[in-house]
Design a protein around this motif. Sequence first.
Motif: not given
Length: 270
Positions: A205-211, A223-224, A256-257
């Motif tokens: 799971l990659i959260g909003a705005g993650a780089k 999770r990021i 998580p995703s």
Amino acid sequence: MATSHGAAEVDPLWTRIQREARVAVREEPLLGALIHAGLLHHATFEAALAYRFSLKLASREMSEQILREIADAAYASSAELAAAARADIEAVFDRDPATHRMMQPILFFKGYQALQAYRIGHWLWQEGRHDMAYFVQMRCSEAFGVDIHPAARIGTGVMIDHAHSIVIGETAVVGNDVSMLHSVTLGGTGKEDGDRHPKIGNGVLIGAGAKVLGNIRVGAHSRIAAGSVVLSDVPPGKTVAGVPARIVGDAGCSDPSGSMNQLLGHEGLF
């Protein structure tokens, strides 16, 4: 209507989508022409996807007819494309609480549409038609605000929610069952050549705005957090947050995703 009973019997997903479409026409007659053209006119799920691809990416430089022929050829030659599209639409329906009908991603959700456009671009890349693949990438970026290099490798069951400003680089690899929110970048760290982009494991799971930058590995079912900048490997089953990102705990669950749980313990939202 072009749908046959035989096609309906062997494709429950497409049967469901067409049933939803007929209900939607009754509920909102003003959308009747759009829904008929996009869904009810087509005998198969693949034909509807090809139509949507050509409609959305057509321009003065490339006609809808030519793009439709490309998409039809892609789906005819690669069963994997349709299988991935099915897994992706199931992922959106299962994970996005704003999705109430299977027909919605095909007609209205640019994250789903952009991902299917990338998949055709990737098929073109694998066929050695690199310039046409670059054209699809360019139009996908212009039409959807999603810029995925056609050489990137993306698994199935992927959800890109909202999909504003998604960037995925040439050598990036995204596993199966991944969820990412808007403004995610899977990029490089400079002008180096070769294998230079992240490898995202299954179920991340990659959260909003993650780089996520550089040739690093993000372990499965991690999770990021939103807004994080990830510059080093992430072990499986962990949560990372911050700039630069560091491990702040476990992922909190085995999926998580799928759960889309974006809480960092009791500290607040991603």
